[in-house]
Scaffold this motif. Structure first.
Motif, mmCIF file in Angstrom:
data_model
loop_
_atom_site.group_PDB
_atom_site.id
_atom_site.type_symbol
_atom_site.label_atom_id
_atom_site.label_comp_id
_atom_site.label_asym_id
_atom_site.label_seq_id
_atom_site.Cartn_x
_atom_site.Cartn_y
_atom_site.Cartn_z
ATOM 1 N N CYS A 67 0.823 -1.216 0.000
ATOM 2 C CA CYS A 67 0.000 0.000 0.000
ATOM 3 C C CYS A 67 0.857 1.266 0.000
ATOM 4 O O CYS A 67 1.623 1.493 0.935
ATOM 5 C CB CYS A 67 -0.900 -0.004 1.236
ATOM 6 S SG CYS A 67 -1.908 1.480 1.326
ATOM 7 N N PRO A 68 0.708 2.135 -1.009
ATOM 8 C CA PRO A 68 1.526 3.348 -1.105
ATOM 9 C C PRO A 68 1.253 4.392 -0.021
ATOM 10 O O PRO A 68 2.042 5.317 0.127
ATOM 11 C CB PRO A 68 1.175 3.902 -2.486
ATOM 12 C CG PRO A 68 0.660 2.737 -3.250
ATOM 13 C CD PRO A 68 -0.052 1.892 -2.240
ATOM 14 N N ILE A 69 0.137 4.288 0.698
ATOM 15 C CA ILE A 69 -0.074 5.261 1.778
ATOM 16 C C ILE A 69 0.175 4.605 3.138
ATOM 17 O O ILE A 69 -0.143 5.171 4.176
ATOM 18 C CB ILE A 69 -1.480 5.906 1.717
ATOM 19 C CG1 ILE A 69 -2.551 4.869 1.432
ATOM 20 C CG2 ILE A 69 -1.505 7.025 0.704
ATOM 21 C CD1 ILE A 69 -3.961 5.437 1.366
ATOM 22 N N ASN A 71 -1.225 2.219 4.706
ATOM 23 C CA ASN A 71 -2.392 1.944 5.557
ATOM 24 C C ASN A 71 -2.011 0.943 6.641
ATOM 25 O O ASN A 71 -1.287 -0.030 6.359
ATOM 26 C CB ASN A 71 -3.531 1.353 4.707
ATOM 27 C CG ASN A 71 -4.446 2.431 4.163
ATOM 28 O OD1 ASN A 71 -4.405 3.573 4.602
ATOM 29 N ND2 ASN A 71 -5.275 2.068 3.200
ATOM 30 N N ILE A 73 -2.824 -1.760 7.951
ATOM 31 C CA ILE A 73 -3.742 -2.856 7.627
ATOM 32 C C ILE A 73 -3.878 -3.894 8.757
ATOM 33 O O ILE A 73 -5.001 -4.194 9.182
ATOM 34 C CB ILE A 73 -3.320 -3.511 6.286
ATOM 35 C CG1 ILE A 73 -3.389 -2.467 5.166
ATOM 36 C CG2 ILE A 73 -4.193 -4.716 5.955
ATOM 37 C CD1 ILE A 73 -2.635 -2.830 3.906
ATOM 38 N N TRP A 76 -6.060 -2.469 11.626
ATOM 39 C CA TRP A 76 -7.524 -2.400 11.462
ATOM 40 C C TRP A 76 -8.162 -3.754 11.185
ATOM 41 O O TRP A 76 -9.309 -3.991 11.530
ATOM 42 C CB TRP A 76 -8.040 -1.294 10.560
ATOM 43 C CG TRP A 76 -7.375 -0.835 9.305
ATOM 44 C CD1 TRP A 76 -6.589 0.257 9.161
ATOM 45 C CD2 TRP A 76 -7.523 -1.364 7.972
ATOM 46 N NE1 TRP A 76 -6.227 0.418 7.841
ATOM 47 C CE2 TRP A 76 -6.790 -0.552 7.085
ATOM 48 C CE3 TRP A 76 -8.206 -2.454 7.439
ATOM 49 C CZ2 TRP A 76 -6.704 -0.776 5.708
ATOM 50 C CZ3 TRP A 76 -8.134 -2.688 6.062
ATOM 51 C CH2 TRP A 76 -7.382 -1.856 5.231
ATOM 52 N N ASN A 96 -5.285 7.522 5.342
ATOM 53 C CA ASN A 96 -6.024 7.607 4.077
ATOM 54 C C ASN A 96 -7.139 8.647 4.185
ATOM 55 O O ASN A 96 -8.062 8.489 4.990
ATOM 56 C CB ASN A 96 -6.626 6.228 3.741
ATOM 57 C CG ASN A 96 -7.149 6.159 2.316
ATOM 58 O OD1 ASN A 96 -7.222 7.177 1.630
ATOM 59 N ND2 ASN A 96 -7.505 4.975 1.886
ATOM 60 N N CYS A 106 -9.368 0.689 -5.793
ATOM 61 C CA CYS A 106 -7.918 0.453 -5.786
ATOM 62 C C CYS A 106 -7.648 -0.965 -6.299
ATOM 63 O O CYS A 106 -8.360 -1.903 -5.929
ATOM 64 C CB CYS A 106 -7.385 0.614 -4.368
ATOM 65 S SG CYS A 106 -5.598 0.485 -4.286
ATOM 66 N N ALA A 108 -5.567 -2.790 -5.285
ATOM 67 C CA ALA A 108 -5.130 -3.500 -4.080
ATOM 68 C C ALA A 108 -3.757 -4.168 -4.209
ATOM 69 O O ALA A 108 -3.647 -5.393 -4.025
ATOM 70 C CB ALA A 108 -6.197 -4.502 -3.646
ATOM 71 N N PRO A 109 -2.729 -3.382 -4.472
ATOM 72 C CA PRO A 109 -1.382 -3.979 -4.478
ATOM 73 C C PRO A 109 -1.004 -4.542 -3.110
ATOM 74 O O PRO A 109 -0.101 -5.372 -3.004
ATOM 75 C CB PRO A 109 -0.469 -2.809 -4.869
ATOM 76 C CG PRO A 109 -1.260 -1.574 -4.654
ATOM 77 C CD PRO A 109 -2.702 -1.950 -4.815
ATOM 78 N N ILE A 125 -8.216 -7.305 1.880
ATOM 79 C CA ILE A 125 -7.936 -6.027 2.535
ATOM 80 C C ILE A 125 -8.850 -4.906 2.009
ATOM 81 O O ILE A 125 -9.450 -4.150 2.774
ATOM 82 C CB ILE A 125 -6.461 -5.665 2.324
ATOM 83 C CG1 ILE A 125 -5.564 -6.746 2.933
ATOM 84 C CG2 ILE A 125 -6.149 -4.282 2.893
ATOM 85 C CD1 ILE A 125 -4.105 -6.675 2.522
ATOM 86 N N GLU A 129 -11.512 -2.490 3.948
ATOM 87 C CA GLU A 129 -11.322 -1.034 3.978
ATOM 88 C C GLU A 129 -12.643 -0.325 3.628
ATOM 89 O O GLU A 129 -13.069 0.611 4.312
ATOM 90 C CB GLU A 129 -10.227 -0.649 2.976
ATOM 91 C CG GLU A 129 -9.920 0.830 2.948
ATOM 92 C CD GLU A 129 -8.769 1.156 2.006
ATOM 93 O OE1 GLU A 129 -8.529 0.411 1.035
ATOM 94 O OE2 GLU A 129 -8.105 2.165 2.246
HETATM 95 S S1 SF4 Z 1 -6.742 -1.361 -1.284
HETATM 96 FE FE1 SF4 Z 1 -4.772 -1.846 -0.321
HETATM 97 S S2 SF4 Z 1 -3.221 -0.660 -1.503
HETATM 98 FE FE2 SF4 Z 1 -5.239 0.189 -1.971
HETATM 99 S S3 SF4 Z 1 -5.474 1.882 -0.490
HETATM 100 FE FE3 SF4 Z 1 -6.467 0.089 0.419
HETATM 101 S S4 SF4 Z 1 -4.879 -0.854 1.715
HETATM 102 FE FE4 SF4 Z 1 -3.834 0.583 0.286
#
Ligand code: SF4
Ligand SMILES: Cc1cc2nc3c(=O)[nH]c(=O)nc-3n(C[C@H](O)[C@H](O)[C@H](O)COP(=O)(O)OP(=O)(O)OC[C@H]3O[C@@H](n4cnc5c(N)ncnc54)[C@H](O)[C@@H]3O)c2cc1C
Length: 498
Positions: A67-69, A71, A73, A76, A96, A106, A108-109, A125, A129
């Motif tokens: 995740c580029p931000i 998160n 994960i 949560w 986020n 997203c 979802a990388p 994930i 979210e």
């Molecule tokens: S889906 Fe995954 S990569 Fe995309 S914002 Fe949510 S936690 Fe980050």
């Protein structure tokens, strides 16, 4: 950490998708969020791996992994498993600004680099979210956060896509007076005019814009900076300027017959279709209506998939999607191992719909268009192709070779060009005298300054066409640098100090 044995006890489950044959008759979102119970069991699958690769947020072999931000994960996931929804929301909002967008669209990388995914299906994930933020709105936990003080500094943000909105949100919370200029009639950038409604409902975008307005951000719509208002006026009137104008300069296909009526850019098609959906008074040009037509989408990416889903809803007679590359493998290839983004075959929402409607996968691989042919009135009637072979040259670089004898002719009355984007649009950058290289603004990540005093750049305009989650990352990061520039210091969060 979820449940200690959750990843062994429960199977991966993704959000319920509506029946493809039913949903192609409307424009509502194609998937419904998790129930509380399903979200809890899916959260329980998070295995407390110790070093969570799901939020490494880096590029591996040209694709985003993690995740580029960043998160939080695992945190949560655990809170969701324990039913502590409000706490889960608080953790999510720390990193986020707009989980209701990433939770829906997203790619979802994070899931590709989830540790469970080494030998089992990843934790879901993205769907968790979405569930957390949707519940936050349902429960009334998301309220306007009006800043308690104002610094007296003014910031202009040009462009209201996710990068501009994230920067605006952060800087407004830091107490600056933020104005967002947008040339379109609605804010949101590609969230509004780009990604179709069935992937991201425009009410969801509008709800967030409304909240940002309540929090004090000013939106000036229908205003193209550099045309309707000069760059000099903006520079004089504001203490700092951030360019978030995206990378929507089309890449064209200059072949014989390109000027034919019925050969159009995918973005024109998607934008006009959403304008029509949002305002019934808008007239959709006949040329851009897929109803009853043989439609060909050139380009195997996500923009092409969005065109397929849109054309289906307009009642296309047939749809084919051309891709230059061969079909991806079913399993990860040797050179594409975890935690890299999995480059594997998948049926996107649009491909599932097309398969249900036409009885087969509509994608054609390793194919190249050679010309467009019109009838006597200049209207497109067919498209010619040749098959390609992808090999490596002596330097190991991929090359595409035409295969003689594989020429084909395809009937078509609408062709949509979706072969990507060249990069940033030049006029606004020229207006600010900002330097560029290869259609991207020269501004280093982690600094974001352009060559022009107090003008910064972030999002696709700086990095090229990318992902919403990267746009949010850049919006948050540029906000830190602008805040520091204006105040001499900053307390805004940054991935650099996480
Ligand atoms: S889906 Fe995954 S990569 Fe995309 S914002 Fe949510 S936690 Fe980050
Ligand atoms: C069809 C399509 C589908 C996509 N689907 C996904 C997806 O499912 N998931 C995902 O993660 N990413 C997706 N992307 C990519 C993602 O949308 C972008 O990476 C992201 O929106 C970039 O954000 P941004 O804020 O930098 O720019 P943009 O969203 O492009 O916003 C730029 C804004 O600036 C405005 N603007 C430009 N010039 C001016 C000017 N002179 N004055 C005023 N305003 C101006 C534009 O009108 C626009 O509103 C998709 C892209 C496309 C094209």
């Amino acid at each position: 950490m979820g449940k200690a044995t959750g990843f062994m006890d429960y199977e991966r489950q993704t959000a319920n998708e509506r029946d493809p044959l039913e949903r192609i008759h409307d424009w509502k979102e194609y998937s419904a969020p998790f129930s509380d119970e399903v979200a809890k069991t899916q959260g329980a699958r998070c295995m407390d791996c110790g070093t969570p690769f799901c939020h490494i947020g880096t590029d591996i072999a040209g694709a985003t992994s993690g995740c580029p931000i960043y998160n939080l994960i695992p945190e949560w996931n655990d809170l969701v498993y324990k039913g502590k929804w409000k706490e889960a929301l608080d953790r999510l909002m720390k990193t986020n600004n707009f989980p209701e967008f990433t939770g829906r669209v997203c790619p979802a990388p994070c899931e590709g680099s989830c540790t469970v995914a080494i030998n089992d299906p990843a934790v879901t994930i993205k769907n968790i979210e979405q569930k957390i933020i949707d519940k936050g709105f349902e429960e009334g936990w998301i309220e306007p956060r009006i800043p308690s003080h104002r610094t007296g500094k003014k910031v202009a943000i040009i462009g209201s896509g996710p990068a501009g909105l994230a920067a605006a949100d952060q800087l407004n919370q830091a107490g600056h007076s933020v104005t967002v200029f947008e040339r379109a009639d609605r804010a949101g950038g590609l969230l509004t005019y780009g990604i179709p409604n069935m992937k991201l409902d425009k009410d969801v975008v509008e709800r967030r814009i409304h909240l940002l307005k309540q929090e004090g951000i000013d939106f000036v719509l229908n205003t193209e900076v550099g045309k309707d208002i000069s760059a000099n006026t903006i520079k004089q009137d504001y203490d700092s300027v951030i360019l978030c104008t995206g990378a929507q300069q089309h890449r064209d296909l200059p072949l014989e017959g390109r000027e034919a009526e019925g050969v159009r850019f995918a973005m024109d098609y998607l934008t006009r279709s959403t304008e029509k959906l949002l305002d019934d008074q808008v007239k959709l040009e006949q040329e851009l209506n897929a109803e009853g037509k043989d439609v060909i989408v050139i380009g195997g990416g996500d923009t092409g998939a969005d065109c397929i889903a849109t054309a289906l809803r307009q009642g296309a007679k047939s749809i084919v999607q051309f891709g230059k590359h061969p079909q991806l493998p079913i399993k990860r290839a040797e050179e594409n191992q975890w935690p890299a983004y999995p480059q594997v075959f998948s049926l996107e929402y649009a491909h599932k719909e097309a398969k249900a409607a036409f009885g087969e996968d509509i994608r054609q691989y390793s194919i190249q268009t050679t010309k467009f042919v019109t009838d006597e009135n200049g209207k497109l009637k067919e498209l010619h192709t040749i098959d390609m072979k992808k090999t490596r040259d002596e330097n190991g670089i991929f090359v595409f070779e035409e295969l003689p004898g594989t020429e084909k002719v395809w009937p078509a009355q609408l062709v949509l060009i979706a072969i990507g984007f060249q990069g940033a649009e030049q006029p606004v950058l020229d207006a600010f005298d900002v330097q560029t290289t290869n259609h991207k603004v020269n501004a280093m990540y982690g600094d974001f300054r352009t060559n022009v005093e107090h003008v910064f750049a972030a999002g696709d305009v700086r990095r090229g066409q990318s992902l919403i989650v990267w746009a949010i990352n850049e919006g948050r990061e540029v906000a830190c640098h602008v805040d520091e520039f204006l105040m001499g210091q900053t307390t805004l969060p940054s991935v650099a100090n996480m």
